[in-house]
Design a protein around this motif. Structure first.
Motif, PDB file in Angstrom:
ATOM      1  N   THR A 191       0.897  -1.104   0.003  1.00 57.06           N
ATOM      2  CA  THR A 191      -0.082   0.207   0.028  1.00 57.06           C
ATOM      3  C   THR A 191       0.897   1.237   0.042  1.00 57.06           C
ATOM      4  N   PRO A 192       0.763   2.196  -0.943  1.00 62.72           N
ATOM      5  CA  PRO A 192       1.631   3.390  -1.274  1.00 62.72           C
ATOM      6  C   PRO A 192       1.130   4.199   0.074  1.00 62.72           C
ATOM      7  N   PRO A 193       2.035   5.025   0.469  1.00 61.62           N
ATOM      8  CA  PRO A 193       1.741   6.202   1.532  1.00 61.62           C
ATOM      9  C   PRO A 193       0.656   7.186   0.908  1.00 61.62           C
TER      10      PRO A 193
ATOM     11  N   ILE B   2      21.614   0.812  -1.639  1.00 65.05           N
ATOM     12  CA  ILE B   2      20.054   1.037  -1.193  1.00 65.05           C
ATOM     13  C   ILE B   2      19.666   0.506   0.031  1.00 65.05           C
ATOM     14  N   GLN B   3      18.545   0.809   0.569  1.00 70.08           N
ATOM     15  CA  GLN B   3      18.173   0.351   1.884  1.00 70.08           C
ATOM     16  C   GLN B   3      17.111  -0.692   1.696  1.00 70.08           C
ATOM     17  N   GLY B   4      16.527  -0.726   0.698  1.00 69.45           N
ATOM     18  CA  GLY B   4      15.103  -1.308   0.360  1.00 69.45           C
ATOM     19  C   GLY B   4      14.457  -0.705  -0.345  1.00 69.45           C
ATOM     20  N   PRO B   5      12.991  -1.066  -0.377  1.00 66.42           N
ATOM     21  CA  PRO B   5      12.172  -0.427  -1.412  1.00 66.42           C
ATOM     22  C   PRO B   5      12.002   0.949  -1.542  1.00 66.42           C
ATOM     23  N   TYR B   6      12.405   1.577  -0.451  1.00 69.76           N
ATOM     24  CA  TYR B   6      11.943   2.995  -0.426  1.00 69.76           C
ATOM     25  C   TYR B   6      13.476   3.581  -0.691  1.00 69.76           C
ATOM     26  N   TYR B   7      13.518   4.431  -1.339  1.00 63.80           N
ATOM     27  CA  TYR B   7      14.863   5.348  -1.224  1.00 63.80           C
ATOM     28  C   TYR B   7      14.544   6.875  -1.083  1.00 63.80           C
ATOM     29  N   TYR B   8      15.017   7.337   0.101  1.00 68.69           N
ATOM     30  CA  TYR B   8      14.539   8.686   0.579  1.00 68.69           C
ATOM     31  C   TYR B   8      15.584   9.678   0.162  1.00 68.69           C
ATOM     32  N   ASN B   9      15.054  10.760   0.024  1.00 71.74           N
ATOM     33  CA  ASN B   9      15.977  12.039  -0.218  1.00 71.74           C
ATOM     34  C   ASN B   9      15.191  13.121   0.320  1.00 71.74           C
TER      35      ASN B   9
ATOM     36  N   PRO C  25       6.061  11.644  -1.607  1.00 73.38           N
ATOM     37  CA  PRO C  25       6.541  13.010  -0.848  1.00 73.38           C
ATOM     38  C   PRO C  25       8.009  12.692  -0.284  1.00 73.38           C
ATOM     39  N   ALA C  26       8.622  13.533  -0.124  1.00 73.04           N
ATOM     40  CA  ALA C  26       9.987  13.426   1.066  1.00 73.04           C
ATOM     41  C   ALA C  26       9.465  13.413   2.212  1.00 73.04           C
ATOM     42  N   PRO C  27      10.400  12.723   2.962  1.00 73.94           N
ATOM     43  CA  PRO C  27      10.152  12.681   4.600  1.00 73.94           C
ATOM     44  C   PRO C  27      10.396  13.756   5.250  1.00 73.94           C
ATOM     45  N   PRO C  28       9.915  14.325   6.334  1.00 74.31           N
ATOM     46  CA  PRO C  28      10.080  15.700   6.792  1.00 74.31           C
ATOM     47  C   PRO C  28      11.637  15.608   7.363  1.00 74.31           C
ATOM     48  N   THR C  29      12.294  14.631   7.322  1.00 71.49           N
ATOM     49  CA  THR C  29      13.667  14.775   8.098  1.00 71.49           C
ATOM     50  C   THR C  29      14.394  14.462   6.820  1.00 71.49           C
TER      51      THR C  29
ATOM     52  N   LYS D 155       7.167  21.627   1.058  1.00 73.42           N
ATOM     53  CA  LYS D 155       6.183  22.012   1.796  1.00 73.42           C
ATOM     54  C   LYS D 155       5.070  20.539   2.063  1.00 73.42           C
ATOM     55  N   VAL D 156       5.287  19.862   1.066  1.00 75.66           N
ATOM     56  CA  VAL D 156       4.602  18.399   1.142  1.00 75.66           C
ATOM     57  C   VAL D 156       5.618  17.306   1.572  1.00 75.66           C
ATOM     58  N   THR D 157       5.382  16.876   2.795  1.00 80.21           N
ATOM     59  CA  THR D 157       6.122  15.800   3.251  1.00 80.21           C
ATOM     60  C   THR D 157       5.296  14.457   3.750  1.00 80.21           C
ATOM     61  N   GLN D 158       5.862  13.410   3.757  1.00 78.92           N
ATOM     62  CA  GLN D 158       5.213  12.179   4.243  1.00 78.92           C
ATOM     63  C   GLN D 158       5.831  11.523   5.208  1.00 78.92           C
ATOM     64  N   GLU D 159       5.235  11.001   6.601  1.00 77.80           N
ATOM     65  CA  GLU D 159       5.978  10.175   7.285  1.00 77.80           C
ATOM     66  C   GLU D 159       6.114   8.850   7.154  1.00 77.80           C
ATOM     67  N   TYR D 160       7.396   8.101   7.343  1.00 75.48           N
ATOM     68  CA  TYR D 160       7.495   6.829   6.957  1.00 75.48           C
ATOM     69  C   TYR D 160       7.857   6.041   7.959  1.00 75.48           C
ATOM     70  N   ASP D 161       7.769   4.812   8.064  1.00 76.15           N
ATOM     71  CA  ASP D 161       8.353   3.957   9.129  1.00 76.15           C
ATOM     72  C   ASP D 161       9.887   4.167   9.244  1.00 76.15           C
ATOM     73  N   PHE D 162      10.195   4.079  10.552  1.00 76.96           N
ATOM     74  CA  PHE D 162      11.779   3.861  10.791  1.00 76.96           C
ATOM     75  C   PHE D 162      12.264   2.692  10.018  1.00 76.96           C
TER      76      PHE D 162
END
Length: 643
Positions: free
Chosen positions: A2-4, A307-314, A343-347, A503-510
């Motif tokens: 399921t996508p965020p 890479i870390q897994g299915p999500y590549y964060y930036n 969306p990017a994470p807030p971090t 301006k638009v971010t999405q929280e992701y699991d650690f």
């Protein structure tokens, strides 16, 4: 999966682009971006040759930053600032970039090729000023800009003093339990500042610790008129394009499991070029007339690297890569698609540096029979010589490298290396002076004084310099809220533009999603098998991210993937690791369109490159170790020929 979602809307839905590009306002064509440096010591010819011989390339990029020089340059800058030696801070950028760009400048001007690199390290402004001098020397009209704000030491230390946990990415431990005092911090910047510089007419953009892919993403954002808010899908796709080309020839045959396909044509591999289209998809090619390959396997190998897994964060966007697709569209030409944008994470990622102490190593050569018993003798004698000093070593390891084959055909074949690795916060214990002064403890003396009562054939390495102490750094990788990052774009006309967080971010699991295969097949259905090295039919790549180590393994044929994903469970990887499995967490996911299974071995590398006691300091050899392990391989796969 399921996508965020963001406010109940699928986060992959984005606005369209405006049909023009940032370069000329004309109808879009792809932007051609070349990756011409994968590290500080990449080949000197790359930038000049690309600017001279590939005039269709719009932007040359280069990656110069690593955890090694981040800690070194950042610490060096802080030391000099503390001593008020501000004029000396210039050493905190990477001077090798100047050597490479100097001969390229006339060609950059002639062919109107732009360039963006992150060689600024911890003194971006200083590097920009040096580049301006080179431009003036050549008498050409090239405009220089720079992006800074990655040095977030003040903000990070303030948060640290207030009790911020800064959980580290490998193991989730809190920085307050870290037995070291932070001295500097650098965060990973995105691409918006770079795009802003290009839009203001910059020809050369230098940066500090922007993310490895950011120069490519920034170039594409400028060219196609994208923003991270309105073009999430396109920016996410470009992010993975940047990931592929940022390590230069890793995408064209370097560090490639199928290197034997190159034959002897491996001495001058071409650098990669990506044609990034308006939708973010890309076709990879390479320099003409050079060694190397661009095929599905070379691109898949680099996709799976670090890479870390299915999500590549930036810090601009997040790319979901499970369904990435690769298609051979011509000789040395591969199309990539199938990336999903969120969306990017807030971090953003932050690296925090501390001084770890001093380290040294001593080597003995052991030959012939009874190697393990000889090694145990060395350890007993050395520890006895150390006496109470042994308590002053924060790390002390006795490591055998290699094994003697049966009936060796030469003395070299029958010889292995025993490495004694030591770390301590007592500099005197590793000093040359202590080696001579018999009244003081000395690591080198402890190692060498047993030589004449040692194992049969007792022989040390003749170069004693490795036994003298050198400083090392501890490195803590965590996340930091983007609101504390003060990124700025310094434009060619002197204007400074603040780059706000997205301006638009999405929280992701650690932790990333992890799973064994969801529908395993009956391995007996593949028919008779032969026990053979996994690498006879499986390719792959591995690498480090701090003390994490990633491992991506893939096959070349569709009918082999069901076997691969079924046999390669987390439990099987632990079995293949053998004595190297320390029981730490291992994450697993699959990328079915490229026939790949990916693992993330958490905290596998003993603190990462700067402080690790292991031989595989960058995690690059883990893949080759796993590929040489024996498994039951279906005969019909082996009949196709070994890799």
């Amino acid at each position: 999966m399921t996508p965020p979602v963001e406010n109940g809307v699928n986060a992959s839905v984005t606005n369209g682009t405006n049909g023009t590009n940032g370069a000329s306002g004309s109808q879009k064509r792809p932007i051609y971006v070349a990756g011409c440096s994968g590290g500080v010591y990449d080949r000197k010819r790359a930038i000049e040759d690309m600017a001279k011989n590939e005039p269709h390339v719009d932007v040359i990029t280069g990656d110069w930053m690593s955890e090694c020089n981040m800690t070194l340059r950042g610490s060096d800058k802080r030391d000099k600032l503390a001593k008020k030696q501000l004029s000396a801070v210039g050493a905190a950028y990477e001077p090798y970039f100047l050597e490479e760009v100097d001969p390229a400048i006339p060609w950059l001007a002639k062919n109107k090729t732009k360039i963006c690199v992150n060689a600024g390290a911890s003194d971006v402004e200083g590097l920009a000023e040096e580049v301006k001098k080179l431009v003036a020397k050549h008498g050409v009209d090239l405009k220089v800009a720079y992006v800074d704000g990655d040095d977030c030491t003040d903000a990070a230390l303030e948060l640290y003093r207030k009790g911020e946990n800064f959980p580290n990415l490998p193991a989730g431990k809190n920085i307050q339990d870290w037995p070291f005092e932070p001295i500097c911090a650098q965060c990973y910047l995105g691409a918006t500042g770079i795009a802003t510089c290009f839009a203001a007419g910059a020809d050369i953009v230098v940066c500090g610790r922007v993310a490895d892919a950011s120069p490519t993403v920034g170039a594409a954002m400028w060219w196609h008129g994208w923003t991270r808010e309105n073009n999430i899908q396109e920016v996410a796709s470009a992010l993975m394009v940047g990931h592929v080309i940022e390590c230069s020839t890793y995408a064209t045959g370097g560090y490639y499991s199928g290197f034997k396909d190159l034959g002897v044509n491996d001495t001058d591999m071409g650098y990669p070029i990506a044609a990034i289209e308006a939708n973010g998809e890309a076709v990879y090619t390479m320099e003409k007339g050079k060694h190397g390959l661009v095929n599905i396997q070379t691109i898949a190998s680099q996709l799976l690297y670090e890479i870390q897994g299915p999500y590549y964060y930036n810090s601009d966007v997040t790319a979901q890569i499970e369904n990435v697709k690769l298609e051979q569209v011509g000789e040395n030409a591969v199309r990539m698609s199938g990336i999903k944008g969120y969306p990017a994470p807030p971090t953003t990622k932050v690296g925090i540096t501390a001084k770890g102490g001093y380290q040294a190593e001593f080597h003995f050569y052991l030959t012939g029979l009874d190697i393990e018993e000889k090694a145990k003798m060395i350890e007993r004698q050395t520890r006895a010589a150390m006496g109470d000093y042994v308590k002053e070593f924060t790390c002390l390891k006795f490591q055998l490298a290699g094994a003697v084959p049966e009936d060796p055909q030469s003395q070299n074949e029958a010889t292995v290396d025993l490495r004694i690795f030591a770390q301590t916060q007592n500099a005197d214990l590793l000093s040359a002076g202590a080696m001579i002064d018999s009244d003081r403890g000395s690591f080198a003396r402890f190692c060498i004084e047993n030589l004449l009562q040692g194992y049969p054939g007792s022989t040390m390495a003749p170069d004693m310099r490795t036994a003298m102490g050198r400083p090392f750094f501890e490195y803590w990788v965590s996340l930091m809220p983007q609101e504390f990052v003060k990124e700025q774009a310094h434009l060619p006309d002197g204007t400074v533009v603040d780059i706000p967080p997205p301006k638009v971010t999405q929280e992701y699991d650690f932790n990333q999603p992890s799973y064994n295969t969801r529908n395993p097949v009956d391995l007996a259905s593949f028919g008779p098998t032969t026990r053979a090295p996994l690498g006879y039919v499986v390719m792959g790549r591995s690498g480090d991210k701090s003390s994490n180590c990633n491992l991506g393994l893939f096959v070349r044929h569709a009918d082999e993937f069901d076997w691969l994903r079924t046999i390669l469970s987390v439990e099987k990887i632990r079995e293949l690791l053998g004595k190297d499995d320390e029981g730490k967490n291992i994450d697993r996911c699959e990328m079915p369109n490229i026939y790949a299974v990916h693992f993330l071995l958490r905290d596998h590398l003993d603190r990462g490159f700067n402080a690790t006691s292991g031989f595989d300091s960058l995690g690059k050899n883990l893949c080759e170790y796993i590929r040489c392990k024996y498994v039951d391989i279906p005969n019909r796969f082996l009949e196709r020929g070994r890799i």
